[in-house]
Design an enzyme around this catalytic site. Structure first.
Site, PDB file in Angstrom:
ATOM      1  CE  LYS A 175      -1.447   2.885   2.933  1.00  0.00           C
ATOM      2  NZ  LYS A 175      -1.478   4.093   2.110  1.00  0.00           N
ATOM      3  CD  GLU A 251      13.081   3.688   8.078  1.00  0.00           C
ATOM      4  OE1 GLU A 251      13.072   4.562   8.979  1.00  0.00           O
ATOM      5  OE2 GLU A 251      13.058   3.931   6.872  1.00  0.00           O
ATOM      6  CB  CYS A 285      13.148   8.798   8.581  1.00  0.00           C
ATOM      7  SG  CYS A 285      13.714   7.572   7.417  1.00  0.00           S
ATOM      8  CD  GLU A 382      11.079  12.117  11.500  1.00  0.00           C
ATOM      9  OE1 GLU A 382      11.903  11.360  11.002  1.00  0.00           O
ATOM     10  OE2 GLU A 382       9.887  11.778  11.690  1.00  0.00           O
TER      11      GLU A 382
HETATM   12  P1  ADP Z   1       3.752  10.640   7.149  1.00  0.00           P
HETATM   13  O1  ADP Z   1       3.429  11.521   8.301  1.00  0.00           O
HETATM   14  O2  ADP Z   1       5.154  10.689   6.721  1.00  0.00           O
HETATM   15  O3  ADP Z   1       2.792  10.722   6.010  1.00  0.00           O
HETATM   16  P2  ADP Z   1       2.488   8.242   8.007  1.00  0.00           P
HETATM   17  O4  ADP Z   1       2.970   7.318   9.061  1.00  0.00           O
HETATM   18  O5  ADP Z   1       1.223   8.993   8.268  1.00  0.00           O
HETATM   19  O6  ADP Z   1       3.705   9.195   7.737  1.00  0.00           O
HETATM   20  O7  ADP Z   1       2.327   7.505   6.620  1.00  0.00           O
HETATM   21  C1  ADP Z   1       3.151   6.438   6.162  1.00  0.00           C
HETATM   22  C2  ADP Z   1       2.278   5.429   5.453  1.00  0.00           C
HETATM   23  O8  ADP Z   1       1.354   4.913   6.399  1.00  0.00           O
HETATM   24  C3  ADP Z   1       1.444   5.984   4.301  1.00  0.00           C
HETATM   25  O9  ADP Z   1       1.334   4.994   3.305  1.00  0.00           O
HETATM   26  C4  ADP Z   1       0.101   6.211   4.963  1.00  0.00           C
HETATM   27  O10 ADP Z   1      -0.972   6.199   4.046  1.00  0.00           O
HETATM   28  C5  ADP Z   1       0.037   5.027   5.895  1.00  0.00           C
HETATM   29  N1  ADP Z   1      -0.890   5.166   7.028  1.00  0.00           N
HETATM   30  C6  ADP Z   1      -1.235   6.267   7.707  1.00  0.00           C
HETATM   31  N2  ADP Z   1      -2.123   5.962   8.698  1.00  0.00           N
HETATM   32  C7  ADP Z   1      -2.344   4.622   8.629  1.00  0.00           C
HETATM   33  C8  ADP Z   1      -3.150   3.697   9.358  1.00  0.00           C
HETATM   34  N3  ADP Z   1      -3.915   4.074  10.362  1.00  0.00           N
HETATM   35  N4  ADP Z   1      -3.121   2.392   8.984  1.00  0.00           N
HETATM   36  C9  ADP Z   1      -2.336   1.990   7.966  1.00  0.00           C
HETATM   37  N5  ADP Z   1      -1.566   2.800   7.249  1.00  0.00           N
HETATM   38  C10 ADP Z   1      -1.550   4.113   7.561  1.00  0.00           C
END
Ligand code: ADP
Length: 481
Positions: A175, A251, A285, A382
């Site tokens: 995803k 990560e 990161c 960050e």
């Molecule tokens: P950032 O703040 O860098 O966008 P995230 O951790 O929000 O970092 O996003 C990293 C990945 O995790 C993206 O693919 C995002 O769509 C996904 N993501 C965000 N929230 C969820 C969740 N609740 N469950 C699964 N995937 C998620």
């Protein structure tokens, strides 16, 4: 723009969302819509899991040399098309074209690396407690795996998971981030052309990350989740994986200290800091987040850094001179503004930058702030933007304590010409990766990953394959005459 796939890749076929819904992908440099992508959710994710499950038997049974040949072809095709892939990556992520091209080659390097590691998933034969028996250890693929990847390296974060997983004989449901699904879909298209059998590599794009994440984590078929993203989401996903006792690799966020001792080669330290801090507009990161400079060299360092930062060229990633592109979103921009105003309110001083750049809504001026103290948000969070906060320190013991005073432990950087100090400080830093007189750490040959709340698991290197392998022990008896 080159024709880009905009549907999900499931079981070797392009599929729309069941309800036909789509979501827009925007160029962060202009805000313009560049593509409309199938908005998949729980149902499509379940179909993808099932496709990966069906593909698992054939893929894991294929001799490693066969899997390796496909991974190599996949890498070679990506390298051949690096310019096209880079243009798409720049459009969805905003980074300068040169960096985007570098990312594509870096992503492909994981495919090359793990095509070779695939051949070396060696087992072991161990003398057993009785001479009529042998303990035999083999490595078997974990099974169907899931990958959730971020927008800051839309190609490479996915390829380094996919390369290791597929090399080990696992199949994958990925995803990508909703901001940047196109690079992942392009990778899938090229993977099919390279000969990946249907269902081995599936990509499910969608806006509802939580729904897709829930389908992946709650599935009993999925045996492992590899996630790159924020610590907050990582914590949630670990909890979601607990009921089905899934393996997880995480990560997560970093808060990298960058330490410049008085005996450092300041030219090298400046080069290292520019590369570490300003790559991808500061949105990685492993970006230097807290810059500690010994008080005896601070003024010289700050002044030379300010000259370099003020000269950075800001603009859209596809313009030839651009070194700093836009931030990814309004939320990212607002966070950078908040961190800078907090630092200024608490006594920090801007040497250059400190405001929006006229290139567009999401462009922030490359910034240097001095007089930074540990209580400021810019030192605790960050930054994910082109902001370099400078803090002074007096002694080695003090800076080690400051550097380790964080829940994170991903990357750290140390500049010194004293070999004893390099080892002492390198050993004392509670980080998964330490760059000594180097500002860019990652390579397919090295184990990338963190400690503490930056996560666990390693990507790249010979250790990276272990994340996707189980150790299986068989006892062979009856060997006495
Ligand atoms: P950032 O703040 O860098 O966008 P995230 O951790 O929000 O970092 O996003 C990293 C990945 O995790 C993206 O693919 C995002 O769509 C996904 N993501 C965000 N929230 C969820 C969740 N609740 N469950 C699964 N995937 C998620």
């Amino acid at each position: 723009m080159q024709t880009v796939p905009t549907q999900a890749m499931i079981g070797g076929e392009w599929r729309s969302a069941d309800d036909g819904c789509r979501f827009d992908v925007r160029d962060p440099a202009t805000g313009h819509v560049i593509a409309s992508v199938s908005d998949c959710g729980e149902a499509e994710t379940r179909v993808a899991i099932s496709a990966a499950d069906q593909a698992l038997v054939g893929w894991s049974a294929m001799p490693a040399a066969g899997r390796a040949a496909i991974l190599r072809r996949w890498a070679d095709l990506m390298i051949e098309r690096a310019d096209v892939l880079a243009r798409i990556l720049t459009r969805e992520n905003g980074k300068p074209l040169g960096e985007a091209r570098g990312e594509v080659l870096y992503g492909a390097s994981y495919l090359h690396w793990f095509s070779e590691e695939a051949m070396r998933a060696y087992g072991d034969v161990i003398p057993a407690p009785g001479s009529d028996r042998r303990i035999i250890v083999t490595k078997t693929p974990v099974g169907v795996c899931a990958a959730i990847t971020p927008w800051n390296f839309p190609n490479a974060m996915l390829m380094r998971k996919a390369a290791a997983a597929l090399a080990a004989g696992c199949t994958l449901v990925a995803k990508p981030a909703a901001e940047t699904p196109l690079s992942a879909l392009m990778a899938a298209e090229i993977g099919i052309e390279a000969g990946l059998p249907a269902g081995v590599f599936n990509v499910v794009p969608g806006k509802d990350a939580a729904a897709i994440g829930e389908a992946l984590t709650s599935s009993e078929i999925v045996r492992k989740l590899s996630f790159t993203g924020s610590t907050g989401v990582g914590r949630k996903l670990i909890a979601q994986c607990a009921p089905s006792v899934k393996r997880v690799s995480m990560e997560l966020g970093g808060n990298a200290p960058f330490i410049v001792f008085e005996d450092a080669d300041l030219d090298a330290a400046l080069d290292g800091l520019m590369a570490s801090k300003f790559r991808n507009s500061g949105q990685t990161c492993v970006c230097a987040n807290r810059i500690y400079v010994n008080d005896s060299v601070m003024e010289e360092f700050a002044s030379r850094l300010t000259d370099r930062v003020a000269a950075l060229h800001v603009g859209a990633g596809d313009q030839a001179r651009t070194e700093i592109g836009p931030l990814i979103s309004e939320a990212a921009f607002a966070k950078v503004e908040r961190l800078v105003s907090d630092a200024l309110a608490r006594g920090g001083r801007v040497r250059t930058g400190g405001a929006k750049h006229p290139a567009g809504n999401l462009f922030y001026r490359p910034t240097v702030i001095e007089g930074v103290t540990p209580d400021m948000d810019v030192m605790r969070e960050e930054i994910f933007g082109p902001v370099a906060p400078l803090a002074v320190f007096a002694s080695e013991a003090e800076v080690i304590k400051l550097a380790n005073d964080t829940e994170h432990g991903l990357a750290a950087y140390v500049y010194t010409r004293d070999l004893g100090r390099a080892w002492r400080v390198g050993d004392a830093l509670a980080y998964g990766m330490v760059g000594i007189n180097e500002g860019v750490l990652s390579s397919a040959a090295a184990p990338f990953g963190g400690v503490k709340q930056s996560g666990f698991g390693r990507e790249g290197s010979r250790y990276g394959l272990d994340d996707y392998l189980e150790i299986k022990y068989m006892l062979m008896g009856g060997l006495s005459a």
